[in-house]
Design a protein around this motif. Structure first.
Motif, short mmCIF file in Angstrom:
data_model
loop_
_atom_site.label_atom_id
_atom_site.label_comp_id
_atom_site.label_asym_id
_atom_site.label_seq_id
_atom_site.Cartn_x
_atom_site.Cartn_y
_atom_site.Cartn_z
N ASP A 74 34.94 47.71 51.99
CA ASP A 74 34.55 47.32 53.42
C ASP A 74 34.03 45.94 53.52
N ALA A 75 33.63 45.49 54.68
CA ALA A 75 33.45 44.03 54.89
C ALA A 75 32.25 43.42 54.09
N ASN A 76 31.34 44.24 53.58
CA ASN A 76 30.30 43.78 52.65
C ASN A 76 30.73 44.04 51.06
N GLU A 109 26.96 39.46 32.86
CA GLU A 109 26.52 38.80 34.02
C GLU A 109 27.30 37.49 34.51
N HIS A 110 28.10 36.94 33.44
CA HIS A 110 28.92 35.88 34.15
C HIS A 110 30.13 36.43 34.82
N ASP A 111 30.54 37.51 34.44
CA ASP A 111 31.61 38.29 35.05
C ASP A 111 31.19 38.72 36.55
N VAL A 112 29.97 39.19 36.63
CA VAL A 112 29.53 39.71 37.81
C VAL A 112 29.62 38.51 38.56
N ALA A 113 29.04 37.50 38.26
CA ALA A 113 28.83 36.25 38.90
C ALA A 113 30.13 35.34 39.40
N ARG A 114 31.12 35.63 38.59
CA ARG A 114 32.38 35.28 39.00
C ARG A 114 32.96 36.02 39.99
N LEU A 115 32.75 37.33 40.12
CA LEU A 115 33.35 38.23 41.29
C LEU A 115 32.66 37.87 42.42
N ARG A 116 31.34 37.97 42.42
CA ARG A 116 30.45 37.66 43.60
C ARG A 116 30.87 36.37 44.33
N ASN A 117 31.09 35.44 43.29
CA ASN A 117 31.30 34.01 43.91
C ASN A 117 32.82 34.13 44.67
N ALA A 118 33.76 34.85 44.06
CA ALA A 118 35.00 35.02 44.50
C ALA A 118 35.16 35.67 45.95
N LEU A 119 34.17 36.72 45.83
CA LEU A 119 34.17 37.68 47.18
C LEU A 119 33.49 36.75 48.22
N ALA A 120 32.30 35.98 47.96
CA ALA A 120 31.83 35.12 49.05
C ALA A 120 32.93 33.83 49.52
N GLN A 121 33.57 33.67 48.65
CA GLN A 121 34.66 32.51 49.16
C GLN A 121 35.87 33.18 50.06
N LEU A 122 36.07 34.44 49.66
CA LEU A 122 37.21 35.17 50.35
C LEU A 122 36.68 35.68 51.89
N MET A 123 35.33 35.97 51.97
CA MET A 123 34.54 36.63 53.34
C MET A 123 34.19 35.29 54.09
N THR A 124 33.70 34.37 53.52
CA THR A 124 33.08 33.15 54.31
C THR A 124 34.46 32.30 54.74
N HIS A 125 35.31 31.89 53.59
CA HIS A 125 36.18 30.70 53.95
C HIS A 125 37.81 31.42 53.76
N GLY A 126 37.89 32.46 53.65
CA GLY A 126 39.35 33.10 53.57
C GLY A 126 40.04 32.68 52.41
N GLN A 127 39.36 32.23 51.49
CA GLN A 127 40.32 31.86 50.10
C GLN A 127 40.34 32.87 49.33
N PRO A 128 41.76 33.26 49.11
CA PRO A 128 42.07 34.53 48.19
C PRO A 128 41.91 33.70 46.73
N GLY A 159 41.33 40.18 64.42
CA GLY A 159 40.46 38.95 63.61
C GLY A 159 39.66 39.88 62.54
N SER A 160 39.74 41.19 62.30
CA SER A 160 38.86 41.78 61.17
C SER A 160 39.59 41.75 59.93
N THR A 161 39.11 41.63 58.81
CA THR A 161 39.87 41.80 57.50
C THR A 161 38.75 42.26 56.45
N TYR A 162 39.36 42.84 55.47
CA TYR A 162 38.82 43.46 54.22
C TYR A 162 39.23 43.28 53.04
N PRO A 163 38.27 43.32 52.09
CA PRO A 163 38.62 42.79 50.89
C PRO A 163 39.56 43.76 49.94
N VAL A 164 40.39 43.24 49.22
CA VAL A 164 41.22 44.29 48.30
C VAL A 164 41.03 43.54 47.15
N LEU A 165 40.95 44.22 45.99
CA LEU A 165 40.61 43.91 44.44
C LEU A 165 41.99 44.50 43.93
#
Length: 615
Positions: A74-76, A109-128, A159-165
C-alpha cells in the motif's frame, strides 16, 4: 511520449516491468511482447472503463507465473500481496508476508535502512531503485543474498501510485563472487593473504593515526631449494604450509598482526599498535625458534631456518614504498650476515649504503667518460730489489666528487651491477697495451704484466676468448701476461676456472695463484692446475713483519719446500719493510711487492723504474 488514446505515463510503466521481467532467468517472452502485454494490463487497470476484469485476469496470471518474487504494497509500504515466487525465495507462505513493512524484510540493520531509504525516495520523489544487492531474512537459512528493485504502479485513482518490490535470487552468484575475490587476494597453497592483499593492508595501516607504531617483518626460508629439490615439490609445499601455520600462531592476535605469503618461500608480517622494537624482535626470535622445530613428513623430520628483516617506525614516517624498501634491505643484510638470523633496519647504515649503491650505478658512465686509469704495483726480485720481476696492473677511479678510488671501493659494486666484465675487458686491453709499449721501448728489460682476475671475471666462460683477442690485438706473446686468481674462484661450482686455466696455459700465459696456507697450495696438485707462480698473502707474510717466531718460520719453510716440490716460483704480497723482505728472501721467497718498494705507481713511474734499472 504516450500513444494516442492512452493514459499519460503508461508506456514508461510498461517498459519498466518489461525490462525487469525480460532480464530475469526463466522468462521466455521477448521484452517487446512483455512490454505490449503489460501496457494493455496497465491501460485496462487505470482507465475508467466499466469492466476491469480482462485487465485483472491478465495481470494476475503474469503476477502469479512470474519467476521473480513480487510484493505489492500500500501507499505506506505495507505488503498487501506477495506471489508464490517470493514465498519460495524467502522460505515461507506468501500469506505470511502480508502486513509486513517492505524494509522489515532486510536481514541486518543496514539492509533495513537501505530498503527504508529506497522506499522514501520512491514515494517522495518518484525515483525507482536501480537493482541493488542486499540480504533478506530467510525463514530457515537465516539470510539470503538477493537483487531487489523497488518501483511503483499507478493506482485506480488518477495520480495514485503503489510500491512494488521485485526480488531475484543472487545467493549463488554472490557466493561465487566472494569465493573468486577470496582466491584473488589469498595464496592457494597456504590460505594466507597474498601480496596484493598485503599491499592493501599496508596502505590501510599507514593511513592510521600518527601516534601508532607499525612494524614490517620480511622472512625468507633459508635454503628452501634444497628441500624442494631433495625431497620433492610435494614435501616442499607441506613445509611451506607448516611455516605459514607457525608464523600465524606466533604473530596473529598480537598487535593486530597479520601474516602473508609474498613469494615462493617469502613471507611478510604486519604489526600495528603500541610497541617497541625489542618487543617486535622478541616475537621474531620466537618465530625463528619455532621454525627450527622439525615438521615430520614421510619419515623425515624437516626443520627450516629463516632470515628476517625488521622495520619499526611511527605510522606517519613515510609511505608504503619506503617501508617495503627498508624491510627488503634489512632482510638482505640478514642473509649477507650468515642467514638464520634477524636484522633491524638501520637508517644511518642505509644512508651509507645508498651512497655506495649510487657509486655502483654510475660505473658504466664513468668507464665511458674516461674516469678510470691503470695503477701498478711493482714486484721486485728479492735477490736484487732494483730489478723488476713484474708489475701488477689494477684500476683506479678518478671520481669527480669522491676523488681517487681504489679497486676495493668499486669492484664489489661492479659485481652487483654486472660491470665486472666490462671493467676486466678494459683492464686487460689497457695493461697489454702498456706491456706492448714497454717491450717496444725496453726490449728484454720490460717486465711481465700481472692482472688479478675478480671472481666474476675468473669464472667467465668467455675468458679465454677475451684474453686471446687482446693478446692478438697488441701482437704480444701469451707469456708476457700473468693471470692471478684465488681459492674462491678455483673452487667455483661451475668449474669454468679449471677449464679456462688449462686452455690459457696451453696458449702460454703464466698462471698465478694467491695462497694463505697449505690448504690453498694443495689445490694445485689436487686439481692439476697449470700454475707457475704462487703468491703468499695474509698472516703467513705478516708474521715476519716484526721478527721471526719459530712456529711462523717453520710454517713458511714448509710452504716454500712444498712449492719447490711442485716446481713453483714463490712470491709474496703486502711486504712493508726491507727487513721483512730480507727475512722472506732468507727462507726462500723469490720476489715480493708492497710498500717496501711502492704502494702504487703510475705508468710514467713504471717507465722510470724500468729505465733506471735496465741493463
Amino acid at each position: 511520449m504516450p500513444e494516442p488514446g492512452s493514459a499519460p505515463g503508461l508506456v514508461d510503466v510498461a517498459r519498466r516491468w518489461a525490462e525487469t521481467l525480460a532480464d530475469t532467468k526463466g522468462v521466455s517472452l521477448p521484452k517487446e511482447q512483455l512490454e505490449q502485454l503489460l501496457l494493455g494490463v496497465a491501460q485496462d487497470a487505470v482507465l475508467a472503463e466499466p469492466d476491469h476484469q480482462p485487465a485483472v485476469l491478465r495481470f494476475s496470471k503474469l503476477y502469479s507465473a512470474s519467476p521473480i518474487g513480487i510484493a505489492l504494497a500500500d501507499a505506506n509500504g505495507t505488503i498487501v500481496e506477495a506471489n508464490a515466487a517470493l514465498g519460495r525465495l524467502l522460505g515461507c507462505r506468501p500469506s505470511a508476508l502480508r502486513g509486513r513493512e517492505i524494509p522489515d524484510l532486510g536481514s541486518a540493520e543496514h539492509d533495513v535502512a537501505r530498503l527504508r531509504n529506497a522506499l522514501a525516495q520512491l514515494m517522495t520523489h518518484g525515483q525507482p531503485t536501480q537493482q541493488e544487492r542486499l540480504l533478506l531474512d530467510h525463514s530457515e537459512e537465516g539470510s539470503l543474498w538477493v537483487d531487489v528493485t523497488l518501483t511503483d504502479l499507478p493506482g485506480d485513482r488518477p495520480g495514485s501510485t503503489y510500491p512494488v518490490l521485485m526480488v531475484s535470487d543472487a545467493n549463488e552468484i554472490h557466493l561465487l563472487q566472494e569465493r573468486l575475490l577470496h582466491q584473488n587476494v589469498h595464496d592457494a597453497l597456504t590460505g594466507l593473504p597474498n601480496a596484493t592483499a598485503f599491499d592493501n593492508a599496508l596502505e590501510t595501516a599507514l593511513a592510521g593515526s600518527g601516534g601508532e607504531q607499525v612494524a614490517l617483518v620480511y622472512l625468507d626460508v633459508d635454503g628452501f631449494k634444497v628441500i624442494n629439490d631433495g625431497l620433492g615439490a610435494g614435501v616442499g609445499d607441506q613445509v611451506l604450509r607448516g611455516v605459514a601455520k607457525k608464523l600465524t600462531s606466533v604473530f596473529t592476535g598480537r598487535h593486530n598482526g597479520s601474516v602473508a605469503r609474498l613469494s615462493g618461500d617469502g613471507f611478510a608480517v604486519l604489526l600495528r599498535g603500541d610497541f617497541t622494537p625489542p618487543e617486535v624482535i622478541t616475537l621474531v626470535e620466537q618465530a625463528l625458534e619455532e621454525l627450527v622445530e622439525p615438521i615430520y613428513l614421510g619419515g623425515h623430520g624437516i626443520g627450516v631456518s629463516a632470515s628476517a628483516g625488521i622495520v619499526v617506525r611511527p605510522v606517519a614516517d613515510g609511505g608504503p614504498e619506503d617501508l617495503l624498501r627498508a624491510a627488503e634491505i634489512a632482510l638482505h643484510r640478514a642473509k649477507e650476515a650468515g642467514k638464520a638470523q634477524w636484522m633491524l633496519f638501520d637508517p644511518e647504515l642505509d644512508a651509507r649504503d645508498r651512497g655506495r649503491y649510487q657509486l655502483g650505478a654510475v660505473i658504466a658512465g664513468a668507464l665511458e667518460n674516461g674516469e678510470f686509469s691503470l695503477i701498478y704495483q711493482p714486484t721486485v726480485k728479492l735477490a736484487n730489489p732494483d730489478q723488476l720481476a713484474a708489475v701488477n696492473a689494477g684500476l683506479r677511479w678518478s671520481h669527480p666528487e669522491k676523488g681517487e678510488l681504489d679497486s676495493d671501493d668499486f669492484y664489489p659494486l661492479a659485481q652487483i651491477t654486472g660491470m665486472t666484465i666490462p671493467l676486466g675487458r678494459w683492464l686487460l686491453a689497457e695493461s697489454l697495451a702498456a706491456t706492448a709499449r714497454w717491450r717496444n721501448r725496453f726490449g728484454e728489460a720490460a717486465p711481465d704484466v700481472c692482472v688479478r682476475l675478480p671472481n666474476r671475471l675468473a669464472i667467465e666462460p668467455d675468458l679465454v676468448l677475451l684474453v686471446k683477442e687482446q693478446l692478438d690485438r697488441h701482437n704480444l706473446p701469451a707469456q708476457a701476461l700473468r693471470l692471478c686468481t684465488d681459492r674462491e674462484s678455483v673452487l667455483d661450482s661451475s668449474g669454468e676456472v679449471l677449464d679456462s686455466f688449462a686452455v690459457l696455459a696451453d696458449l702460454g700465459a703464466q698462471l698465478v695463484l694467491t695462497i694463505s696456507g697449505s690448504d690453498d697450495l694443495e689445490l694445485i696438485p689436487r686439481h692439476g692446475l697449470p700454475v707457475r707462480h704462487v703468491i703468499l698473502s695474509g698472516a703467513v707474510v705478516d708474521a715476519l713483519a716484526d721478527g721471526e717466531d719459530e712456529a711462523d718460520v717453520r710454517h713458511l719453510c714448509q710452504l716454500v719446500a712444498r712449492a719447490k716440490e711442485l716446481n713453483l716460483r714463490i712470491g709474496a704480497e703486502g711486504v712493508r719493510s726491507p727487513e721483512q723482505a730480507e727475512r722472506l728472501r732468507r727462507y726462500g721467497v723469490l720476489a715480493a711487492r708492497g710498500s717496501f718498494v711502492a704502494d702504487s705507481a703510475t705508468g710514467d713511474e713504471v717507465d722510470e723504474l724500468i729505465e733506471r734499472h735496465a741493463p
